[in-house]
Design an enzyme around this catalytic site. Structure first.
Site, PDB file in Angstrom:
ATOM      1  N   GLN A 175     -31.514  17.361   5.820  1.00 32.10           N
ATOM      2  CA  GLN A 175     -31.398  16.565   4.883  1.00 32.10           C
ATOM      3  C   GLN A 175     -32.780  16.083   4.038  1.00 32.10           C
ATOM      4  O   GLN A 175     -32.669  16.345   2.548  1.00 32.10           O
ATOM      5  CB  GLN A 175     -31.035  15.121   5.457  1.00 32.10           C
ATOM      6  CG  GLN A 175     -29.900  15.023   6.194  1.00 32.10           C
ATOM      7  CD  GLN A 175     -29.682  13.498   6.801  1.00 32.10           C
ATOM      8  OE1 GLN A 175     -29.348  12.621   5.991  1.00 32.10           O
ATOM      9  NE2 GLN A 175     -29.607  13.671   8.052  1.00 32.10           N
ATOM     10  N   GLN A 198     -42.030  24.730   7.435  1.00 33.27           N
ATOM     11  CA  GLN A 198     -41.497  24.254   8.538  1.00 33.27           C
ATOM     12  C   GLN A 198     -41.832  25.140   9.711  1.00 33.27           C
ATOM     13  O   GLN A 198     -41.707  26.409   9.500  1.00 33.27           O
ATOM     14  CB  GLN A 198     -39.945  23.968   8.319  1.00 33.27           C
ATOM     15  CG  GLN A 198     -39.184  23.649   9.395  1.00 33.27           C
ATOM     16  CD  GLN A 198     -37.624  23.140   8.931  1.00 33.27           C
ATOM     17  OE1 GLN A 198     -37.196  23.545   7.944  1.00 33.27           O
ATOM     18  NE2 GLN A 198     -37.244  22.488   9.955  1.00 33.27           N
ATOM     19  N   GLN A 214     -38.135  28.902  13.836  1.00 29.19           N
ATOM     20  CA  GLN A 214     -37.585  29.186  15.198  1.00 29.19           C
ATOM     21  C   GLN A 214     -37.496  30.679  15.410  1.00 29.19           C
ATOM     22  O   GLN A 214     -37.108  31.184  16.583  1.00 29.19           O
ATOM     23  CB  GLN A 214     -36.226  28.617  15.324  1.00 29.19           C
ATOM     24  CG  GLN A 214     -36.256  26.999  15.307  1.00 29.19           C
ATOM     25  CD  GLN A 214     -34.636  26.651  15.345  1.00 29.19           C
ATOM     26  OE1 GLN A 214     -33.597  27.129  14.913  1.00 29.19           O
ATOM     27  NE2 GLN A 214     -34.483  25.497  16.157  1.00 29.19           N
ATOM     28  N   ARG A 246     -32.111  31.762  19.076  1.00 20.33           N
ATOM     29  CA  ARG A 246     -31.883  30.536  18.377  1.00 20.33           C
ATOM     30  C   ARG A 246     -30.718  30.246  17.965  1.00 20.33           C
ATOM     31  O   ARG A 246     -30.477  28.947  17.486  1.00 20.33           O
ATOM     32  CB  ARG A 246     -32.905  30.521  17.311  1.00 20.33           C
ATOM     33  CG  ARG A 246     -32.554  31.349  16.121  1.00 20.33           C
ATOM     34  CD  ARG A 246     -33.419  31.079  14.830  1.00 20.33           C
ATOM     35  NE  ARG A 246     -33.484  32.338  13.788  1.00 20.33           N
ATOM     36  CZ  ARG A 246     -33.589  32.147  12.709  1.00 20.33           C
ATOM     37  NH1 ARG A 246     -34.246  30.794  12.274  1.00 20.33           N
ATOM     38  NH2 ARG A 246     -33.526  32.991  11.720  1.00 20.33           N
ATOM     39  N   ALA A 298     -45.955  11.443  -6.444  1.00 19.60           N
ATOM     40  CA  ALA A 298     -45.613  10.049  -6.278  1.00 19.60           C
ATOM     41  C   ALA A 298     -44.258   9.693  -6.874  1.00 19.60           C
ATOM     42  O   ALA A 298     -43.757   8.841  -6.410  1.00 19.60           O
ATOM     43  CB  ALA A 298     -46.814   8.963  -6.828  1.00 19.60           C
ATOM     44  N   ARG A 299     -44.096  10.333  -8.034  1.00 21.24           N
ATOM     45  CA  ARG A 299     -42.758   9.980  -8.593  1.00 21.24           C
ATOM     46  C   ARG A 299     -41.530  10.475  -7.731  1.00 21.24           C
ATOM     47  O   ARG A 299     -40.499   9.917  -7.847  1.00 21.24           O
ATOM     48  CB  ARG A 299     -42.630  10.594 -10.067  1.00 21.24           C
ATOM     49  CG  ARG A 299     -41.446  10.159 -10.681  1.00 21.24           C
ATOM     50  CD  ARG A 299     -41.603  11.127 -12.062  1.00 21.24           C
ATOM     51  NE  ARG A 299     -40.319  10.508 -13.201  1.00 21.24           N
ATOM     52  CZ  ARG A 299     -40.111  11.139 -14.209  1.00 21.24           C
ATOM     53  NH1 ARG A 299     -40.997  12.174 -14.674  1.00 21.24           N
ATOM     54  NH2 ARG A 299     -39.186  10.572 -15.118  1.00 21.24           N
ATOM     55  N   ARG A 357     -33.600   7.121   0.571  1.00 26.19           N
ATOM     56  CA  ARG A 357     -33.522   7.263   2.091  1.00 26.19           C
ATOM     57  C   ARG A 357     -34.082   6.008   2.890  1.00 26.19           C
ATOM     58  O   ARG A 357     -33.793   6.127   4.164  1.00 26.19           O
ATOM     59  CB  ARG A 357     -34.510   8.633   2.561  1.00 26.19           C
ATOM     60  CG  ARG A 357     -34.158   9.809   1.894  1.00 26.19           C
ATOM     61  CD  ARG A 357     -32.720  10.190   2.170  1.00 26.19           C
ATOM     62  NE  ARG A 357     -32.514  11.534   1.849  1.00 26.19           N
ATOM     63  CZ  ARG A 357     -31.258  12.164   2.138  1.00 26.19           C
ATOM     64  NH1 ARG A 357     -30.491  11.490   2.916  1.00 26.19           N
ATOM     65  NH2 ARG A 357     -30.978  13.553   1.729  1.00 26.19           N
TER      66      ARG A 357
END
Length: 232
Positions: A83, A94, A97, A148, A165-166, A175
């Site tokens: 998400q 990220q 895996q 995995r 920031a925007r 969220r």
């Protein structure tokens, strides 16, 4: 299994130095013959507050893009990270895996499932099967990138996220809403708390739509947050 609320860890790794001064100086240059350098150097706290108040009130939000914030996030599920990365105006790094072999896998467990004994057992039995299958495949010499495939959405991950920031304000609108899925909502709340500490004016009114725009795009005016804020 650990509860998710023990598992989540969010850190603000770094951010634009003096982010509110940078944004105020950029916006001042738009309406003045003077340079942003002059405004950045000479603005005092009240000048910054007044300038930011003008741009936030008038919706001149492009200047917020001059301030960026980098977060280190640990312990969210793959379901949550899928998400998170849908927010396109951001940079992501990220944990892989493919290259990182997971040894002690402590899956993210939704609180409602953990609170119900029967559901928790079904959940735990399934995840234990996935955990054991992954370990057996790796021990059999299978590459981690192939093993995995048996890991579920509950598998934990780590990710570094940079947003301006925007983009963050838009992220919080979507969220932090009570209609958002619980895990990413708690993540967004943690991130909002961190940026408010370093840019309290920019993010002073940040949060879900009912806070920032005083309306609900989903029309859920019986939502507890809406009732708390506006129903008299």
């Amino acid at each position: 299994m650990r509860w998710w609320r023990w598992f989540l860890k969010v850190s603000l790794l770094t951010h634009t130095p003096d982010p509110e001064r940078a944004v105020a100086a950029a916006s001042r240059q738009c309406y003045s013959k003077h340079s942003a350098t002059k405004a950045f150097t000479e603005f005092g706290p009240e000048d910054i507050r007044r300038q930011l108040g003008i741009i936030l009130k008038n919706g001149h939000l492009s200047v917020l893009e001059h301030a960026s914030f980098t977060f280190a996030i640990e312990g969210i599920s793959r379901a949550c990270s899928h998400q998170l990365v849908r927010h396109r105006i951001a940079s992501y790094s990220q944990q892989s895996q493919r290259f990182v072999r997971l040894k002690e896998i402590e899956f993210v467990v939704p609180e409602k499932i953990a609170a119900d004994p029967r559901s928790n057992k079904i959940f735990a039995d399934t995840l234990n099967t996935c955990r054991e299958a992954y370990s057996q495949l790796v021990e059999a010499g299978m590459p981690a990138e192939d093993a995995r495939y048996v890991l579920p959405n509950a598998a934990p991950t780590k990710i570094v996220v940079t947003m301006n920031a925007r983009a963050l304000n838009n992220f919080f609108e979507l969220r932090c809403c009570l209609s958002a899925q619980w895990e990413i909502r708690q993540l967004a709340d943690e991130m909002l708390s961190l940026v408010k500490a370093v840019a309290p004016i920019i993010f002073g009114n940040a949060g879900p739509y009912c806070i920032t725009r005083k309306t609900c795009p989903e029309g859920k005016y019986d939502c507890p947050k809406w009732v708390e804020l506006y129903k008299k």
